[in-house]
Enzyme design. Structure first.
Site, PDB file in Angstrom:
ATOM      1  N   ALA A 137       8.741  -6.121  14.025  1.00  0.00           N
ATOM      2  CA  ALA A 137       7.935  -4.972  14.468  1.00  0.00           C
ATOM      3  C   ALA A 137       8.117  -4.743  15.964  1.00  0.00           C
ATOM      4  O   ALA A 137       8.250  -3.606  16.423  1.00  0.00           O
ATOM      5  CB  ALA A 137       6.466  -5.204  14.144  1.00  0.00           C
TER       6      ALA A 137
ATOM      7  N   ILE B 142       0.826  -1.204   0.000  1.00  0.00           N
ATOM      8  CA  ILE B 142       0.000   0.000   0.000  1.00  0.00           C
ATOM      9  C   ILE B 142       0.868   1.264   0.000  1.00  0.00           C
ATOM     10  O   ILE B 142       0.381   2.377  -0.132  1.00  0.00           O
ATOM     11  CB  ILE B 142      -0.952  -0.033   1.216  1.00  0.00           C
ATOM     12  CG1 ILE B 142      -2.047   0.996   1.031  1.00  0.00           C
ATOM     13  CG2 ILE B 142      -0.219   0.157   2.521  1.00  0.00           C
ATOM     14  CD1 ILE B 142      -3.175   0.837   1.989  1.00  0.00           C
TER      15      ILE B 142
ATOM     16  N   GLY C 172      -3.237  -1.459  13.523  1.00  0.00           N
ATOM     17  CA  GLY C 172      -1.920  -1.147  12.962  1.00  0.00           C
ATOM     18  C   GLY C 172      -1.902  -0.238  11.750  1.00  0.00           C
ATOM     19  O   GLY C 172      -0.830   0.076  11.232  1.00  0.00           O
TER      20      GLY C 172
ATOM     21  N   LYS D 221      15.450  -5.964   5.239  1.00  0.00           N
ATOM     22  CA  LYS D 221      15.689  -4.923   6.244  1.00  0.00           C
ATOM     23  C   LYS D 221      17.049  -5.062   6.931  1.00  0.00           C
ATOM     24  O   LYS D 221      17.634  -4.062   7.343  1.00  0.00           O
ATOM     25  CB  LYS D 221      14.577  -4.941   7.297  1.00  0.00           C
ATOM     26  CG  LYS D 221      13.248  -4.396   6.799  1.00  0.00           C
ATOM     27  CD  LYS D 221      12.230  -4.396   7.927  1.00  0.00           C
ATOM     28  CE  LYS D 221      10.968  -3.648   7.505  1.00  0.00           C
ATOM     29  NZ  LYS D 221      10.036  -3.473   8.617  1.00  0.00           N
TER      30      LYS D 221
END
Length: 284
Positions: A133, A21, A250, A71
């Site tokens: 996270a 998104i 979230g 990451k």
């Protein structure tokens, strides 16, 4: 959207990523702030990561966002890391500062920004989970002056989690308490003392399961947060609201981590309210 010879690129790099998104959020922001930029999604193989990072300099891009599995893998290709990226050991935003590539992690900042009228400084937090996270929320909470953190993971993950918490303590002097999620009496005791309860696991994505038993009682003043935004209301959030507690999903974290990255790239504030409206219509 205007595209010309002066348009600067930004991209999200991951595999898979076509469902992302992020292009929707950032292209809306470029348009709303009259910034000559375009944001795309690049699904790459691990063997192309070094070349992709080199392209940030080559094409004078704003930078990139990263998601799984890159990451951590991106770190050796960067010139410098921010404090939170170093603590977390993962980067979700690379900023091109005149050819210097600086790695940031905006996930934790994004998470705390999305909590309504809440600051973590001096507060106590119970965190469920210890994945990517959770680590970003942990590190940011410590940097922002949290007073106590209790982390709960499944007993099979205890051994795997401890070295990271030891490393955090070594780097910050802050001791995080670690418990098994199956220890319900300890979970209840820690939650009762907490100002913030966070689900940073994937439990609840199926719309059926919850990371905590329904028998747990929430204290009078506690904020409950879930990093999941699909479904929009997880069983965990439904349970918290049934006890009359404020609870957030979230989606705000997703928006505000993007807003932090946008500001690092452009120096401009993302019009979050306007974009939030579009996002909630899309996901509610």
């Amino acid at each position: 959207m205007k595209l010309d010879g002066y348009t600067r690129l930004a991209a999200v790099v991951a595999n898979p990523i076509k469902h992302s998104i992020s292009p929707f959020i950032h292209n809306r922001a470029f348009e709303a702030t009259a910034t000559n930029g375009a944001y795309v999604a690049w699904e790459i193989e691990a063997s192309d990561l070094a070349e992709t990072v080199a392209n940030i300099r080559r094409y004078q891009m704003f930078g990139i966002n990263l998601s799984m599995p890159y990451k951590e893998q991106v770190i050796p290709y960067l010139d410098k890391l921010s404090d939170e990226a170093r603590l977390i050991g993962a980067v979700n935003t690379v900023v091109n500062e005149n050819g210097n590539l600086i790695g940031y992690n905006t996930d934790g900042k994004g998470f705390f920004k999305c909590l309504p009228s809440f600051t973590i400084s001096g507060k106590k937090m119970t965190l469920l989970g210890a994945g990517g996270a959770a680590k970003s929320i942990l590190a940011q909470a410590i940097l922002d002056g949290v007073s106590q953190i209790s982390v709960f993971v499944r007993s099979v993950s205890m051994e795997k989690t401890r070295p990271y918490l030891d490393k955090l303590q070594e780097q910050t002097g802050f001791k995080v308490d670690l418990y098994a999620l199956e220890n319900v009496s300890e979970l209840q005791a820690r939650i009762v003392e907490s100002d913030l309860l966070v689900n940073a696991t994937s439990v609840g994505m199926d719309g059926q399961s919850s990371p905590v038993p329904e028998s747990i009682n929430l204290p009078e003043t506690i904020l409950v947060a879930d990093i999941i935004y699909q479904p929009f209301e997880t069983p965990f959030l439904k349970w918290a609201r049934s006890q009359g507690k404020p609870a957030v999903n979230g989606l705000g974290m997703l928006l505000y981590q993007a807003a932090e990255a946008f500001q690092l790239w452009t120096g401009k504030e993302m019009p979050t309210e306007e974009i939030w409206q579009s996002l909630t219509e899309k996901y509610q």
